[in-house]
Design a protein around this motif. Sequence first.
Motif, short mmCIF file in Angstrom:
data_model
loop_
_atom_site.label_atom_id
_atom_site.label_comp_id
_atom_site.label_asym_id
_atom_site.label_seq_id
_atom_site.Cartn_x
_atom_site.Cartn_y
_atom_site.Cartn_z
N ARG A 586 0.92 -1.36 0.06
CA ARG A 586 -0.03 -0.11 0.13
C ARG A 586 0.68 1.03 0.14
O ARG A 586 0.71 2.22 -0.75
N MET A 587 1.80 1.20 0.92
CA MET A 587 2.74 2.40 0.93
C MET A 587 3.45 2.86 -0.51
O MET A 587 3.69 4.02 -0.87
N ALA A 588 4.03 1.66 -1.14
CA ALA A 588 4.73 1.99 -2.38
C ALA A 588 3.62 2.11 -3.37
O ALA A 588 4.08 3.06 -4.26
N ARG A 589 2.66 1.63 -3.39
CA ARG A 589 1.66 1.84 -4.72
C ARG A 589 0.88 3.12 -4.33
O ARG A 589 0.78 3.86 -5.49
N ASN A 590 0.48 3.42 -3.33
CA ASN A 590 -0.48 4.66 -2.89
C ASN A 590 0.26 5.98 -2.62
O ASN A 590 -0.23 7.05 -2.39
N GLU A 591 1.52 5.74 -2.02
CA GLU A 591 2.42 6.99 -1.41
C GLU A 591 3.35 7.17 -2.25
O GLU A 591 3.75 8.09 -2.81
N ILE A 592 4.50 6.11 -2.34
CA ILE A 592 5.78 6.43 -2.82
C ILE A 592 5.55 6.58 -4.28
O ILE A 592 6.22 7.53 -5.05
N TYR A 593 4.96 5.71 -5.17
CA TYR A 593 4.95 5.74 -6.40
C TYR A 593 4.25 7.00 -7.14
O TYR A 593 4.85 7.83 -8.10
N PRO A 594 3.01 7.51 -6.48
CA PRO A 594 2.32 8.73 -6.92
C PRO A 594 3.38 9.97 -6.70
O PRO A 594 3.50 11.03 -7.52
N ALA A 595 4.13 9.82 -5.58
CA ALA A 595 5.19 10.91 -5.27
C ALA A 595 6.12 11.06 -6.34
O ALA A 595 6.51 12.25 -6.66
N ILE A 596 6.56 9.85 -6.62
CA ILE A 596 7.85 9.81 -7.65
C ILE A 596 7.28 10.34 -8.90
O ILE A 596 7.94 11.24 -9.81
N MET A 597 6.05 10.07 -9.29
CA MET A 597 5.46 10.37 -10.82
C MET A 597 5.40 11.74 -10.61
O MET A 597 5.70 12.63 -11.83
N ARG A 598 5.10 12.58 -9.64
CA ARG A 598 4.79 13.81 -9.52
C ARG A 598 6.10 14.64 -9.67
O ARG A 598 6.20 15.52 -10.17
N TYR A 599 7.27 13.93 -8.95
CA TYR A 599 8.55 14.56 -8.94
C TYR A 599 9.18 14.65 -10.28
O TYR A 599 9.50 15.42 -10.77
N PRO A 694 6.71 11.37 0.74
CA PRO A 694 5.14 11.42 1.23
C PRO A 694 5.19 10.94 2.82
O PRO A 694 3.83 11.01 3.34
N PHE A 695 6.30 10.45 3.33
CA PHE A 695 6.07 10.41 4.73
C PHE A 695 7.47 10.64 5.66
O PHE A 695 8.56 10.94 4.60
#
Length: 705
Positions: A586-599, A694-695
């Motif tokens: 969940r953390m990788a899919r819902n937090e880390i991955y979207p943050a990287i895409m934005r970055y 994200p955290f």
Amino acid sequence: MNNMLEIFGKFHFSELELKSRVPNSIFKEFKAVQRGEKELSISVAEVIANAAKNWATENGATHFTHWFQPLTDLTAEKHESFISISSDGNILSQFSGKELIKGESDTSSFPNGGLRSTFEARGYTAWDLSSPMFLRGPEKAKSLYIPTAFIGYNGEALDKKVPLLRSINAVTEQALRVKKALGDTQTSKIEVTLGVEQEYFLIEKEFWEKRQDLMLCGRTLFGSLPPKGQEMNDHYYGTLKEKVERFMAELDSELWQLGVMAKTKHNEVAPNQFELAIMFATANVAVDQNQLSMDVIKKVADRHGLAALLHEKPFSKVNGSGKHCNWSLATNLGENLFDPGDMSKDNLQFLVFLTAVIEAVDKYSHVLRVSTATPGNDHRLGGHEAPPAIISIFLGEQLQDILENIGKINTATHEQTMIELGAYNFPKIPKDVSDRNRTSPFAFTGNKFEYRIPGSSASPSTPTFIINTIVADVLRDYANVLEAVEDKSKVKQEIIKLVKERYNKHKKIIFNGNGYDGAWVEAAKERGLKNLRNTVEALPTYIEEETINLFERNKVLSRAELNSIFVVYTERYNKQLNIETSTAIRMARNEIYPAIMRYMNNIATSINSIREAIGVENEEMIEGDKKHLNKVLNAKIHLRTSLAELENDYAKAVSISDEYERAKFYHFNVVPRLAHLKEWADVLELLCEKTIWPFPVYEDLLFKL
């Protein structure tokens, strides 16, 4: 000082308090029941219950609870008010002897390993007379806590206390036999003593709330090391921060009021890591006090805007937390059976009991190891801050020399040496009989053994009842040998023979060197020592025939109870890994991955904006930016691949019906996948802008307090 002494034991129903509130005849009968000389009568229980209720209500209590320790490694409680209604409808404050002695709980709702079915729910909590009652809760709404054992309808052990109490009976009975065989006619009782050191981390509560892994798993599943960690050794024994001082002051105060002898507090090795040590008590009371202390640590931390982390390894590649159990045996006359005295070879009693421990640990090292097998401890053992999973004993050269030369003509005593500082105005310091070896799992530390493997979140009951049981088993054998000596003038000769024979047979377990050295793994293998490296390898020990015979022979656990423990701990391993895996996904899919895409989008947008401003002919000026974007993109692809592989193996794991087979699949397949996902997430953390991550990261968690 006056305030400290005034508050100590304020909410602790001591024997002195009980004695002042009941007739002398009742107190004498209570003590006789404690010693196992009588059964507790309901009439005596009624008087004691009324006295406890009066004391509790005078101190603001409205409820009582049977406090017990199920196989969750946590504690459990159900609160009942003192309010009753009389036959004529009047409201009364009442607490009966029956309510004191026995409670009831739903056994099928607690881990039981198949001992109880869902439709077989009845179980009992039974008052433990050897551990004092205490009060907890807010002012004018406190509850009287009654330490109890938790058993099934047919008397099966469903908790941590029952096997501990049985093991105490076993080891004290056999130790007393050995004492009498050695000619001691004065000692009438032997106690197991235990001192527990508790390590833990503190972090800001706001950071804890922003990390799913800490909230749900107790440890960080992602996180790269900060530029500075613990390598400067500046946190260990360092000055306490003011916020920590305030927390510790309240922690001490609350524990003292509960009658817990909180003695030592200090900074531990890792940043934001700390230790609390409690003074020695009887093993049963010490276990209760440690369980209570862990709960108090968490609640007091919360009041100070902090989160207490009791997990064995909350931060990867940072020192983990243990729970050092300091174990010994003492007599009712105040004698410590592991006090070497003048270190003479003629101190045969000490050598007999010392040799018994050496033999017990060598014969049953695998059983001792499984007592500390948990998923959290798997991350800690073998690291540079924790002993290896290979069980060995540290004795020190002086003791080992005596055992190597037992029975030889020279019986000169070893005088205590002094350490001179080589400077004026300093006293000479007496040198202990052995050094301290922090790499040893089981070390003799002067007059006790320190078992360093137990994890910080676990109950100290399990390692303690296993130490008691294995030592009891060997002492029974020693007692049989010594009692069979008909000519008492030859007892000394038989003792020397026994010690010499058993020491030479089992001395392979003794290792005074560096347990962190990789060469020790090979050396231990050559000695024939077992290396149960992880929980999955260790758990089957509980259901091996040798283990079952050991515990049944000493009347500590039955075959069914051991099988229950194996099932419960295997299920616990799977549940913990299930939670960690699903949380990581969940953390990788819902937090880390979207943050990287934005970055990446931000970088790409910036590159295009710069290119437009400087012109295509100056493309080389943004080559570095493009390379950085490519690094992030490459790591992102690896992250996505790792995530897909983890999701695939996680689906396979949950489909496996056999619990132990599932545990093996988690260990050999899912755990490496988790590590691989963490590896790429940590790479991305270092490549990514901090404000978009994200955290909270390790710098926040370990250095902001």
